[in-house]
Scaffold this active site. Structure first.
Site, PDB file in Angstrom:
ATOM      1  CG  ASN A   9      17.777 -10.154  42.154  1.00 31.86           C
ATOM      2  OD1 ASN A   9      17.878  -9.974  43.375  1.00 31.86           O
ATOM      3  ND2 ASN A   9      18.714  -9.791  41.304  1.00 31.86           N
ATOM      4  NE  ARG A 238      24.082  -1.971  51.493  1.00 29.26           N
ATOM      5  CZ  ARG A 238      24.139  -3.009  50.665  1.00 29.26           C
ATOM      6  NH1 ARG A 238      24.921  -4.035  50.929  1.00 29.26           N
ATOM      7  NH2 ARG A 238      23.394  -3.043  49.568  1.00 29.26           N
ATOM      8  CD  GLU A 376      23.434  -9.603  40.514  1.00 32.23           C
ATOM      9  OE1 GLU A 376      22.542  -8.789  40.185  1.00 32.23           O
ATOM     10  OE2 GLU A 376      24.066  -9.502  41.574  1.00 32.23           O
TER      11      GLU A 376
END
Ligand code: ADP
Length: 392
Positions: A9, A238, A376
């Site tokens: 990942n 962000r 994940e």
């Protein structure tokens, strides 16, 4: 010797890896290289993983994801007790072409490289990891699993921007991200929420990157991230949704380059930009500075507003799930968000929330609210195993 599936990942500043058994996908070992952008990468092994490895070794002090991936592969290769059967990767962008886990070929790599402009901060790192593995083990089968895939069945109205049709046809549409996390939550939700799992569900994936996904029948019908991983919620660094006019203003009045605009919006904004202190919620929670509180308040306000928007897409709300670093651990952020959602029927039990319990909604809440740790990596491991039926 133990057979294993390797999971990679590769994020913007870290490379996480894990080894899973091929038959029942049990976690065997995991670790990470972090702080890559700082130029002083740090290598750690998690849990009782040390048992699998013969010491940590000297990590090169380089900023390149490719060099570090090659180093990591050689490090794993040097462990005589592990035989790798396949590698699975998280890849942020699968464009419109990839909606399923896919075996890596030269042609697939070429197509994924073409999607780099759609995810400039993530895609090159996944591609570097794929290349590094191919370099070390040319025969090892690699599978790519996409963050966009879970959203690929969304209705047209959730995908489309109000821009000229030719641009939509070219692929300028909303894709949505964090799909591996949402897929994992969708898989485990029935055991947690029973029949309501198939109802009107919002999952809030709140980590350094953050988004919401609206699900019906455990399928994505809308999400807050759009064409790029910049859209939607305020994040660690962000900005989230922003008036495109701000971009024109920065270009025209500040006369900065496109790369600099990108840097402002992707890396200097969000919690870091508003607080001027940190992108890390833990640090902001501990800070006494008014700017830290303002950053956390804005984060929660934006998330609550978007929960309203996702509830509209769902025409109601049965279940709200918090996940990822902030969602799983920050009782303060969950409280600030849910306080603004009382009009939707959300009411949380303060002590359950403070204890990070699985169910945090009160008895009078018409919406069931859960805190579910995401995973994940296991999603990638299972998808890789299922994409390669010759494995088990
Ligand atoms: P990434 O998107 O990089 O995978 P994570 O899901 O690990 O990010 O989430 C990182 C965020 O989670 C950081 O803002 C961090 O401060 C926050 N976080 C992690 N643990 C805690 C905690 N115990 N309390 C509050 N926030 C936390």
């Amino acid at each position: 010797m133990s057979e294993a599936i390797l999971i990679f990942n590769a994020g913007s500043s870290s490379i996480k890896f894990a080894l899973y058994s091929p038959d029942d996908c049990d976690l065997l070992a995991k670790g990470a290289i972090e702080s890559i952008v700082s130029g002083h990468p740090v290598f750690t092994l998690g849990g009782d993983t040390e048992n699998w490895f013969s010491g940590i070794g000297e990590i090169p002090q380089t900023g390149s994801h490719y060099d570090l991936s090659v180093w990591l592969m050689n490090y794993i290769h040097g462990q005589s007790d592990i035989q790798l059967l396949a590698a699975g990767h998280r890849v942020v962008h699968g464009g419109r072409r990839f909606s399923q886990p896919t075996l890596v070929t030269d042609e697939v790599v070429k197509q994924l490289t073409a999607y780099t402009p759609l995810a400039p901060n993530h895609q090159p790192h996944s591609l570097a990891a794929i290349e590094a593995i191919h370099e070390c083990w040319p025969d090892l089968q690699q599978v790519v699993c996409f963050d966009t895939a879970f959203h690929s069945g969304q209705p047209m109205v959730a995908h489309q921007f109000a821009i000229p049709r030719a641009l939509t046809d070219e692929g300028v549409v909303r894709y949505g991200f964090h799909g591996l996390s949402y897929q994992y939550i969708a898989n485990v939700l029935p055991t947690v929420a029973g029949a309501r799992a198939n109802g009107k569900v919002i999952v809030a994936h709140l980590g350094n990157g953050a988004s919401l996904c609206a699900m019906k029948e455990r399928k994505s019908i809308a999400s807050t991230m759009g064409f790029s991983a910049l859209d939607g919620l305020m994040m660690g660094r962000r900005c989230g949704s922003i008036d495109a006019g701000v971009v024109f203003y920065l270009l025209r009045e500040h006369k900065i380059s496109l790369d600099e605009v990108e840097d402002v919006l992707y890396r200097q904004s969000g919690l870091l930009g508003v607080s001027g202190i940190s992108s890390d919620v833990r640090e902001l929670q501990e800070s006494k500075a008014v700017e830290a509180r303002q950053a956390l308040d804005l984060f929660a306000y934006r998330a609550a507003c978007e929960i309203g928007s996702m509830s509209s897409a769902l025409s109601g709300l049965d279940v709200l799930v918090f996940t990822a670093g902030i969602g799983e651990h920050s009782a303060l952020i969950r409280r600030k968000i849910t306080e603004r959602c009382d009009w939707l029927g959300v009411d949380i039990d303060m002590s359950a929330n403070d204890d990070n319990r699985l169910k945090i909604s009160s008895a009078r809440s018409s919406v069931d609210v859960y805190v579910i740790p995401t995973n994940e990596e296991i999603e990638i491991a299972e998808s890789t195993r299922d994409a390669l039926p010759n494995l088990a």
